[in-house]
Write an enzyme that holds these catalytic residues in place. Structure first.
Site, mmCIF file in Angstrom:
data_model
loop_
_atom_site.group_PDB
_atom_site.id
_atom_site.type_symbol
_atom_site.label_atom_id
_atom_site.label_comp_id
_atom_site.label_asym_id
_atom_site.label_seq_id
_atom_site.Cartn_x
_atom_site.Cartn_y
_atom_site.Cartn_z
ATOM 1 N N SER A 1 117.810 68.341 61.674
ATOM 2 C CA SER A 1 116.938 67.682 62.293
ATOM 3 C C SER A 1 117.333 66.643 63.427
ATOM 4 O O SER A 1 118.322 66.012 63.200
ATOM 5 C CB SER A 1 116.313 66.789 61.078
ATOM 6 O OG SER A 1 115.577 65.963 61.366
ATOM 7 N N LYS B 1 114.805 71.306 64.078
ATOM 8 C CA LYS B 1 113.615 70.347 64.051
ATOM 9 C C LYS B 1 114.016 69.214 64.882
ATOM 10 O O LYS B 1 114.878 68.576 64.812
ATOM 11 C CB LYS B 1 113.631 70.196 62.594
ATOM 12 C CG LYS B 1 112.605 68.840 62.271
ATOM 13 C CD LYS B 1 112.344 68.627 60.893
ATOM 14 C CE LYS B 1 112.545 67.233 60.371
ATOM 15 N NZ LYS B 1 112.116 67.169 59.001
ATOM 16 N N LYS C 1 112.325 65.557 66.158
ATOM 17 C CA LYS C 1 111.086 64.454 66.011
ATOM 18 C C LYS C 1 110.450 64.080 67.159
ATOM 19 O O LYS C 1 110.973 64.143 68.256
ATOM 20 C CB LYS C 1 111.994 63.252 65.429
ATOM 21 C CG LYS C 1 112.925 63.464 64.100
ATOM 22 C CD LYS C 1 111.964 63.460 63.053
ATOM 23 C CE LYS C 1 112.696 63.378 61.831
ATOM 24 N NZ LYS C 1 111.959 63.078 60.347
ATOM 25 N N ASP D 1 108.552 67.278 63.862
ATOM 26 C CA ASP D 1 108.151 66.451 62.855
ATOM 27 C C ASP D 1 107.678 65.077 63.590
ATOM 28 O O ASP D 1 108.313 64.363 64.119
ATOM 29 C CB ASP D 1 109.171 66.058 61.859
ATOM 30 C CG ASP D 1 109.009 65.518 60.711
ATOM 31 O OD1 ASP D 1 107.585 65.006 60.472
ATOM 32 O OD2 ASP D 1 109.712 65.039 59.946
ATOM 33 N N GLU E 1 105.114 69.215 61.523
ATOM 34 C CA GLU E 1 105.337 68.359 60.048
ATOM 35 C C GLU E 1 104.612 67.059 60.234
ATOM 36 O O GLU E 1 104.828 66.357 61.324
ATOM 37 C CB GLU E 1 106.787 68.389 59.656
ATOM 38 C CG GLU E 1 107.057 67.572 58.296
ATOM 39 C CD GLU E 1 108.445 67.772 58.182
ATOM 40 O OE1 GLU E 1 109.322 68.325 58.930
ATOM 41 O OE2 GLU E 1 109.038 67.003 57.072
ATOM 42 N N ASP F 1 104.720 66.380 54.320
ATOM 43 C CA ASP F 1 105.926 66.014 53.751
ATOM 44 C C ASP F 1 105.378 64.492 52.988
ATOM 45 O O ASP F 1 105.120 64.483 51.820
ATOM 46 C CB ASP F 1 107.005 65.467 54.786
ATOM 47 C CG ASP F 1 108.234 64.551 54.611
ATOM 48 O OD1 ASP F 1 108.178 64.368 53.405
ATOM 49 O OD2 ASP F 1 108.964 64.534 55.366
ATOM 50 N N LYS G 1 110.983 67.146 48.905
ATOM 51 C CA LYS G 1 112.083 66.315 48.975
ATOM 52 C C LYS G 1 112.175 65.523 47.470
ATOM 53 O O LYS G 1 111.297 64.752 47.061
ATOM 54 C CB LYS G 1 112.174 65.083 49.782
ATOM 55 C CG LYS G 1 112.218 65.387 51.469
ATOM 56 C CD LYS G 1 111.909 64.200 52.327
ATOM 57 C CE LYS G 1 112.069 64.834 53.606
ATOM 58 N NZ LYS G 1 111.431 63.695 54.659
ATOM 59 N N GLY H 1 115.194 66.311 54.107
ATOM 60 C CA GLY H 1 116.337 65.284 53.874
ATOM 61 C C GLY H 1 116.118 63.852 54.184
ATOM 62 O O GLY H 1 115.100 63.699 54.954
HETATM 63 MG MG MG Z 1 109.554 64.685 57.606
#
Ligand code: MG
Length: 376
Positions: free
Chosen positions: A135, A161, A163, A188, A213, A238, A262, A290
């Protein structure tokens, strides 16, 4: 097993480099580690809180308070037949899933160590290695992002991934795709958008993303169902899935096609497994996100990600993705093929680096049935 002693530690671990999401830049990981001694065996867990109510409404201080004043007194001196029962035993306390997770995970580790089996096996895991994704936080510039992604791909990570937030989204994805047309890629948003951004987000459809996400509000299911009808790209939820009931509602509503489970967000491993099973029955894939956990929480994440329906690479990366030095030995390492080994030893399969842990512990309290001691 009888819970004889519980120890909680506020730990501050410096990150190798800052990690930025749509809502915050982090330079240091603040978290709580929980150690339980039951029938003479010690188990460890992690309450992956932060110093403020950013990802979750819980913080170091709320979790400390709830553990000290409610959860630990509830469990201390009690006979707990199986760690799988611990979440229900804490049911009188509403919410506070991260506080519960640290204690629950420690009981799982203790139970697996007592039985002399790896935690993954106790949970029903079927893999000896898990596929690892990385990520990548928001960067100050596109060249910096590309350089980082290039580095992680060279290390072997199997999925990237990134952000995103308004102003750092479609152009970023276009550039990543220009450089890496086929790499498994996802984004995400950590709730940075509203339904009014639906057309803008639909522009991501042409780039073949694995998923988007949590684009909308952290507590929303309904508007995600409307957005999912507008997008070809699967939505993965999430923050919006704190319980198995929310998972069921999201799947019934069509709010998502994938769920990121998670343990810290849902109250521990038993709750994570319930959501896993629910998704498996419905043919919905899951993966393990995570929360920049230390090696303790990371070990629990690796164990749960060995379950059969964790079919997508998660955010479980090697310890050195985030930390110069981890609190466990050995640290988690990335294999050249982009996988991480599920430890084969009893319990979480890694040991606490006690000398190092002391140097990053800010505060510690030990609770036994008769007394508790506080060390600042
Ligand atoms: Mg997330």
């Amino acid at each position: 097993m009888r819970v004889e002693q519980v120890e909680i530690r506020y730990v501050r671990l410096p990150l190798k480099r800052h990690f930025e999401t749509s809502f915050r830049r982090t330079r240091e990981r603040h978290t709580i580690l929980v150690a339980v001694r039951a029938d003479g065996v010690e188990g460890w867990g992690e309450s992956p809180v932060e110093d403020g109510p950013w990802f979750s409404s819980e913080t170091v201080e709320t979790a400390w308070h709830v553990l000290r004043d409610f959860l630990i007194p509830m469990m201390l001196g009690q006979e707990i037949a199986r760690a799988a029962d611990a979440f229900a035993r804490m049911g009188r306390v509403r919410g506070h899933p991260m506080a519960k997770t640290g204690l629950e995970e420690a009981l799982w580790d203790a139970e697996a160590r007592q039985q002399g089996v790896p935690l993954a096996r106790l949970l029903g895991g079927v893999r000896d290695r898990i596929e690892s994704g990385v990520s990548v936080g928001i960067q100050d510039s596109l060249p910096e992002l590309l350089e980082q992604v290039e580095g992680y791909l060279a290390q072997g990570y199997r999925r990237v991934k990134v952000k995103i937030k308004p102003g750092w989204d479609v152009d970023v994805v276009r550039e990543l795709r220009r450089r890496w047309p086929t790499v498994p890629l996802m984004v995400d948003a950590n709730s940075a958008y509203t339904l009014a951004d639906a057309d803008h987000l639909a522009a991501l459809d042409e780039w073949g993303l694995l998923m988007i996400e949590q684009p909308l509000a952290y507590d929303d299911l309904y508007e995600h169902s409307l957005l999912q009808r507008r997008l070809r790209t699967p939505i993965c939820l999430d923050e919006s899935i704190p319980t198995p009931a929310h998972a069921r509602a999201a799947l019934e509503l069509g709010s998502c096609r994938i769920i990121n489970i998670k343990p810290g967000r849902v109250g521990g491993l038993a709750q994570a497994r319930r959501i896993h099973d629910l998704c498996q029955e419905r043919g919905v894939p899951v993966w393990c996100g995570g929360l920049l956990e230390t090696g303790v929480g990371r070990a629990h994440n690796v164990a749960i990600a060995s379950l059969p329906n964790y079919t997508l690479p998660g955010d479980i990366s090697a310890s050195d993705r985030y930390y110069e030095r981890d609190v466990v030995v050995p640290p988690f390492r990335l294999n050249p093929d982009g996988t991480i080994d599920v430890p084969r030893g009893p319990g979480i399969g890694v040991e606490i680096d006690r000398d190092f842990l002391e140097t990053v512990t800010v505060r510690r309290e030990v609770f036994t049935q008769l007394q508790h001691t506080c060390h600042d």
